[in-house]
Scaffold this active site. Structure first.
Site, PDB file in Angstrom:
ATOM      1  N   HIS A  19       0.978  -1.288   0.021  1.00  0.00           N
ATOM      2  CA  HIS A  19      -0.131  -0.085  -0.054  1.00  0.00           C
ATOM      3  C   HIS A  19       0.920   1.144   0.041  1.00  0.00           C
ATOM      4  O   HIS A  19       0.634   2.473  -0.539  1.00  0.00           O
ATOM      5  CB  HIS A  19      -0.944  -0.108   1.083  1.00  0.00           C
ATOM      6  CG  HIS A  19      -2.106  -1.183   0.973  1.00  0.00           C
ATOM      7  ND1 HIS A  19      -2.702  -1.745   2.081  1.00  0.00           N
ATOM      8  CD2 HIS A  19      -2.547  -1.575   0.053  1.00  0.00           C
ATOM      9  CE1 HIS A  19      -3.537  -2.467   1.621  1.00  0.00           C
ATOM     10  NE2 HIS A  19      -3.252  -2.727   0.288  1.00  0.00           N
ATOM     11  N   HIS A  42      -7.819  -8.517  -7.658  1.00  0.00           N
ATOM     12  CA  HIS A  42      -8.286  -9.159  -6.424  1.00  0.00           C
ATOM     13  C   HIS A  42      -8.594  -8.263  -5.254  1.00  0.00           C
ATOM     14  O   HIS A  42      -7.722  -8.281  -4.448  1.00  0.00           O
ATOM     15  CB  HIS A  42      -6.995 -10.061  -6.175  1.00  0.00           C
ATOM     16  CG  HIS A  42      -6.962 -11.115  -7.397  1.00  0.00           C
ATOM     17  ND1 HIS A  42      -6.367 -10.826  -8.424  1.00  0.00           N
ATOM     18  CD2 HIS A  42      -7.478 -12.342  -7.490  1.00  0.00           C
ATOM     19  CE1 HIS A  42      -6.074 -12.013  -9.232  1.00  0.00           C
ATOM     20  NE2 HIS A  42      -6.714 -13.018  -8.745  1.00  0.00           N
ATOM     21  N   SER A 108      -6.927  -2.291  -0.578  1.00  0.00           N
ATOM     22  CA  SER A 108      -6.453  -1.558  -1.814  1.00  0.00           C
ATOM     23  C   SER A 108      -7.546  -0.626  -2.438  1.00  0.00           C
ATOM     24  O   SER A 108      -7.445   0.552  -3.025  1.00  0.00           O
ATOM     25  CB  SER A 108      -5.781  -2.204  -2.894  1.00  0.00           C
ATOM     26  OG  SER A 108      -4.683  -3.001  -2.371  1.00  0.00           O
ATOM     27  N   GLU A 126     -13.808  -9.133  -7.729  1.00  0.00           N
ATOM     28  CA  GLU A 126     -13.632  -9.801  -6.510  1.00  0.00           C
ATOM     29  C   GLU A 126     -14.634 -11.138  -6.716  1.00  0.00           C
ATOM     30  O   GLU A 126     -15.638 -10.935  -6.914  1.00  0.00           O
ATOM     31  CB  GLU A 126     -14.159  -9.195  -5.249  1.00  0.00           C
ATOM     32  CG  GLU A 126     -13.883 -10.016  -4.022  1.00  0.00           C
ATOM     33  CD  GLU A 126     -12.619 -10.968  -3.951  1.00  0.00           C
ATOM     34  OE1 GLU A 126     -12.656 -12.240  -3.827  1.00  0.00           O
ATOM     35  OE2 GLU A 126     -11.572 -10.076  -3.948  1.00  0.00           O
ATOM     36  N   ASP A 157     -13.575 -13.341 -12.210  1.00  0.00           N
ATOM     37  CA  ASP A 157     -12.028 -13.609 -12.064  1.00  0.00           C
ATOM     38  C   ASP A 157     -11.364 -12.350 -12.707  1.00  0.00           C
ATOM     39  O   ASP A 157     -11.409 -12.073 -13.939  1.00  0.00           O
ATOM     40  CB  ASP A 157     -11.613 -14.742 -12.714  1.00  0.00           C
ATOM     41  CG  ASP A 157     -10.401 -15.259 -12.638  1.00  0.00           C
ATOM     42  OD1 ASP A 157      -9.369 -14.383 -12.043  1.00  0.00           O
ATOM     43  OD2 ASP A 157      -9.932 -16.471 -12.500  1.00  0.00           O
ATOM     44  N   GLY A 158     -10.520 -11.729 -11.811  1.00  0.00           N
ATOM     45  CA  GLY A 158      -9.667 -10.788 -12.354  1.00  0.00           C
ATOM     46  C   GLY A 158      -8.569 -11.019 -13.322  1.00  0.00           C
ATOM     47  O   GLY A 158      -8.514  -9.869 -14.305  1.00  0.00           O
ATOM     48  N   ASP A 178      -2.990  -8.672  -7.287  1.00  0.00           N
ATOM     49  CA  ASP A 178      -2.530  -8.986  -6.215  1.00  0.00           C
ATOM     50  C   ASP A 178      -3.274 -10.387  -5.608  1.00  0.00           C
ATOM     51  O   ASP A 178      -3.955 -10.149  -4.767  1.00  0.00           O
ATOM     52  CB  ASP A 178      -2.377  -8.102  -5.070  1.00  0.00           C
ATOM     53  CG  ASP A 178      -3.909  -7.496  -4.945  1.00  0.00           C
ATOM     54  OD1 ASP A 178      -4.535  -7.542  -5.725  1.00  0.00           O
ATOM     55  OD2 ASP A 178      -4.024  -6.963  -3.838  1.00  0.00           O
TER      56      ASP A 178
END
Length: 308
Positions: A19, A42, A108, A126, A157-158, A178
């Protein structure tokens, strides 16, 4: 595939590294007026309570952001300046915890949405059913307070969803990749999605978080990412933070029996097309962060770039 819950790990030392780097990167990109596409592949639940059972059970937040928070308070009481990137991170935490007690931690998505400008767009992916439901509620709360239709939550699904977003009309994007790396296949998928993203938008800024653990896929991932950046002739930055091994009798006993430690000691971020200011900011911030979070033997930090 849905056993991982970031609520147990939110605010740990890996989040601190990720971050701080993410905020410093976004701040620089927003120096230009052009709109940015912000993507979190994610996203997790978005916001976390550090006084709830999950965080208390693992204790990772207490040894991570909790310890950093206390170190920052001591520095400020002594009128000692914090590194700029650390100060920005602490300021974001203060916005969520104005009373001075650290109860809320921004994932995030929360960090990104708080800095959205009217010309920017934020897309959150997500797939976990529980976290997606919590994130949806959180996003609705953000929009109720400040209507911003530029926040888009997608329960897919990212890895797959990112492809359709690139390139954005503005040709400017900051993408955070991530995953939990709960599945070994995640390592290969990260490399594949970055390769595809660079083909679609070579000038995009891509921030990849990864764990540093004793697994061959984890060891080879930074090398694969570096090779992708070099092949695309793009600059890169790699930063790692290792807080060291805690003097834990149980961990020593497990190691003596040949069992690996389960607690994450180190992680990294790999940035393709990093802001030119990021290397200096991280080299100033990480020694201070490590001094605050050091847990034992092996503690170290590193920042490498294509120019080194």
């Amino acid at each position: 595939m849905f056993s991982y819950r970031h609520a147990f790990h939110a605010g740990n030392h890996a989040d601190v590294l990720k971050h701080i780097a993410l905020l410093a990167t976004l701040r620089h990109l927003q120096h230009k007026d052009g709109g940015l596409l912000l993507v979190d592949t994610h996203a997790g639940a978005g916001l976390y309570r550090l006084d709830h059972e999950q965080a208390r059970t693992s204790g990772e937040a207490a040894r991570g952001v909790g310890t950093l928070w206390q170190a920052a308070a001591r520095a400020q009481a002594a009128r000692a300046a914090l590194p700029a990137a650390v100060q920005d991170y602490i300021d974001r935490l203060l916005e969520l915890n104005p009373g001075g007690v650290l109860r809320h931690y921004p994932g995030s998505p929360a960090l990104l949405q708080a800095l959205l400008r009217p010309q920017d767009r934020l897309t959150l992916f997500e797939l976990h059913p529980t976290d997606a439901r919590l994130l949806d509620r959180t996003v609705r709360g953000w929009l109720a307070r400040t209507p911003r239709p530029a926040i888009d939550l997608r329960r897919v699904d990212g890895f797959d969803g990112l492809r359709a977003l690139l390139p954005p009309p503005s040709r400017r994007a900051l993408v955070l990749i991530d995953p939990s790396y709960e599945l070994k296949a995640d390592y290969s998928r990260v490399a594949a999605v970055l390769a595809d993203a660079l083909r679609r938008l070579a000038v995009g800024c891509y921030v990849v978080w990864y764990p540093v653990i004793g697994r061959s896929q984890a060891h080879s991932l930074p090398k694969r990412l570096r090779a992708l950046a070099q092949r695309a002739q793009r600059p890169w930055l790699q930063a790692e933070l290792n807080v060291g091994a805690r003097p834990d009798p149980a961990a020593k006993a497990a190691a003596a029996r040949g069992r690996p430690a389960t607690e994450l000691r180190a992680s990294g971020v790999f940035v393709v097309n990093p802001p030119h200011t990021l290397v200096t900011q991280l080299r100033e911030a990480l020694p201070w962060v490590l001094a605050a979070l050091r847990q034992g033997v092996g503690a170290q930090w590193s920042v490498q770039t294509a120019a080194d």
